[in-house]
Scaffold this motif. Structure first.
Motif, mmCIF file in Angstrom:
data_model
loop_
_atom_site.group_PDB
_atom_site.id
_atom_site.type_symbol
_atom_site.label_atom_id
_atom_site.label_comp_id
_atom_site.label_asym_id
_atom_site.label_seq_id
_atom_site.Cartn_x
_atom_site.Cartn_y
_atom_site.Cartn_z
ATOM 1 N N PHE A 139 0.819 -1.063 0.099
ATOM 2 C CA PHE A 139 -0.014 0.171 -0.095
ATOM 3 C C PHE A 139 0.938 1.442 -0.010
ATOM 4 N N PRO A 259 -5.518 -8.121 1.939
ATOM 5 C CA PRO A 259 -6.493 -7.191 1.241
ATOM 6 C C PRO A 259 -7.517 -6.564 2.218
ATOM 7 N N ARG A 262 -8.012 -2.324 2.661
ATOM 8 C CA ARG A 262 -8.852 -1.331 1.974
ATOM 9 C C ARG A 262 -9.984 -0.882 2.872
ATOM 10 N N GLN A 271 -4.619 6.348 -2.136
ATOM 11 C CA GLN A 271 -3.686 5.300 -1.944
ATOM 12 C C GLN A 271 -3.612 4.430 -3.184
ATOM 13 N N VAL A 273 -2.331 0.542 -4.647
ATOM 14 C CA VAL A 273 -2.053 -0.909 -4.150
ATOM 15 C C VAL A 273 -1.357 -1.526 -5.417
ATOM 16 N N THR A 328 -8.498 -13.172 -0.409
ATOM 17 C CA THR A 328 -8.002 -13.478 -1.674
ATOM 18 C C THR A 328 -8.899 -14.843 -2.333
ATOM 19 N N TYR A 343 -14.466 -11.277 -7.542
ATOM 20 C CA TYR A 343 -12.775 -10.773 -8.006
ATOM 21 C C TYR A 343 -12.607 -10.246 -9.433
ATOM 22 N N ASP A 346 -11.879 -6.662 -11.263
ATOM 23 C CA ASP A 346 -11.656 -5.866 -9.997
ATOM 24 C C ASP A 346 -10.131 -5.747 -9.811
ATOM 25 N N GLU A 347 -9.419 -4.667 -10.364
ATOM 26 C CA GLU A 347 -8.206 -4.269 -10.272
ATOM 27 C C GLU A 347 -7.711 -4.469 -8.827
ATOM 28 N N TYR A 348 -8.275 -4.187 -8.044
ATOM 29 C CA TYR A 348 -7.714 -4.232 -6.515
ATOM 30 C C TYR A 348 -7.288 -5.970 -6.321
ATOM 31 N N TRP A 349 -8.661 -6.655 -6.522
ATOM 32 C CA TRP A 349 -8.171 -8.010 -6.412
ATOM 33 C C TRP A 349 -7.136 -8.847 -7.302
ATOM 34 N N VAL A 351 -4.441 -7.420 -8.129
ATOM 35 C CA VAL A 351 -3.207 -7.161 -7.385
ATOM 36 C C VAL A 351 -2.948 -8.261 -6.383
#
Length: 404
Positions: A139, A259, A262, A271, A273, A328, A343, A346-349, A351
């Motif tokens: 992060f 995760p 967030r 932020q 990630v 995850t 997921y 979803d760009e967050y997942w 990563v």
């Protein structure tokens, strides 16, 4: 959402053997570490409905005493049928002949995300149904980075991470990075995030060989030593969740977290990630951590217990755990018939999933406290300049031999 037919695994698990008839009442027991979720209750209810005459007695036990209770009952010859445990306990249970291998069908094994089965594997054998999976990522507080006059671009390598951290230190009142060095398990986890991102190995999951004393480990420990100059004061007094507080207070620009970060960070922080930066001999990876549903030896109905374990650790029960807890994903759910899993896209997942391929498991040894000490001693040794990197790694390799 398409539903995975968990109970359909029974015929595969039993290798085509006819299911036993339960004309008489059969009582099974399930020890659950922590709270029982509605999805768990539904899985148990569905299991009982599918097996006439079978009753599952569920006992939810606080994490502080749960694993000890299961081990005590098993050692006394009165094991529960199944138990939900931290995967870190598997080596102890295997060494004491308390559990049986997990009868996970080959096609289901292929549906797990990369590396998941390594978290429950001892010398090539899988000893638990993986449950509650997590990975880690970096992060970055873009507000601090931009205040320092730099563009907020995620560092991909250790050198880039050090350079960005130094820029923050030179141009703001904040530290460049949060460094965990307290006598706590996430000091080890932090080190392993970097080690696996440098191509390192602790214990070979196929052979059981101690691989810690290596050039990759020395490079990783040197990197941790270099981070001290750009980290918060007194890293040996800090553990990961305290670093989260520093991140929220704008006192560190970067740190590694799961995760769930967030939902724990202040909403006003801009932020970024990104995958854990990698070293000279690896690609961005992560420590891979799971809990596990285990089937105890000696209950008298181990085959039936495998079905119950499958009901709890696959299908809608498992999907609900992953989604509701913000974990995850443990499976490639799209390969199991799920339409648009949580997921996907979803760009967050993405990563947190990116580090799985190069990641590695929390090492499985009989004495977890000794394992934790191996890494804490090594990390604290370099933070405090107690010894050279070379000697600290040599000593850690020897201590790991004792812990195994």
């Amino acid at each position: 959402m398409t539903k995975l037919k968990t109970l359909g695994l029974a015929s595969v698990l039993l290798g085509g053997t006819a299911l036993p008839a339960f004309a008489q009442e059969t009582e099974m027991s399930f020890i659950m570490c922590g709270d029982l979720r509605p999805a768990d209750e539904q899985a148990v209810a569905d299991f009982e409905a599918a097996h006439e005459g079978v009753t599952v007695n569920v006992e939810a036990v606080p994490w502080g005493t749960c694993q000890d209770k299961t081990l005590t009952l098993a050692a006394a010859g009165d094991p529960p049928s199944v138990a939900y445990m931290g995967s870190r306990t598997l080596r102890q249970m295997v060494n004491n002949d308390l559990i049986v291998p997990a009868a996970i069908p080959d096609d289901l094994r292929e549906a797990y995300q990369p590396g998941v089965l390594s978290t429950v594997m001892i010398e090539g054998e899988v000893y638990g149904w993986p449950h509650a999976f997590s990975t880690k990522a970096l992060f970055v507080n873009c507000d601090l980075v931009e205040e320092a006059g730099a563009e907020c671009v995620a560092p991909e390598t250790w050198d880039e991470m050090l350079a960005l951290a130094q820029t923050v230190v030179d141009n703001t009142d904040a530290a460049g990075v949060g460094l965990a060095g307290k006598d706590f398990d996430n000091t080890m986890h932090q080190f392993l995030n970097y080690l696996y991102s440098n191509g390192g190995t602790v214990i070979d999951t196929q052979t059981g060989e101690n691989m810690l004393d290596s050039e990759e480990t020395r490079e990783t420990l040197q990197f941790v030593h270099d981070l001290v100059a750009v980290a918060q004061e007194g890293p040996t007094a800090w553990e990961r969740d305290q670093l989260r507080d520093l991140f929220n207070d704008g006192q560190i620009a970067m740190y590694v977290q799961g995760p769930w970060g967030r939902g724990q960070h202040n909403e006003d922080i801009n932020q970024l990630v990104a995958p854990v930066p990698h070293g000279p001999h690896g690609e961005s990876g992560s420590i891979l951590i799971t809990d596990a549903i285990v089937v105890l030896k000696g209950s008298g109905h181990e085959e039936l217990a495998q079905e119950l374990a499958a009901a709890l650790a696959t299908g809608e029960s498992q999907y609900d755990l992953d989604q509701s807890w913000g974990l995850t994903p443990i499976f490639k759910y799209e390969d199991l018939g799920w339409d648009a899993p949580y997921y996907q896209d979803d760009e967050y997942w993405q990563v947190f999933m990116a580090g799985m391929e190069a990641g590695g498991p929390e090492p499985l040894v009989e004495d977890f406290r000794s394992l934790q000490s191996v890494f804490t001693n090594m990390v604290q040794g370099t933070i405090l300049d107690d010894d050279t990197v070379d000697n600290l790694v040599t000593i850690a390799g020897e201590e790991l031999d004792d812990a195994m």
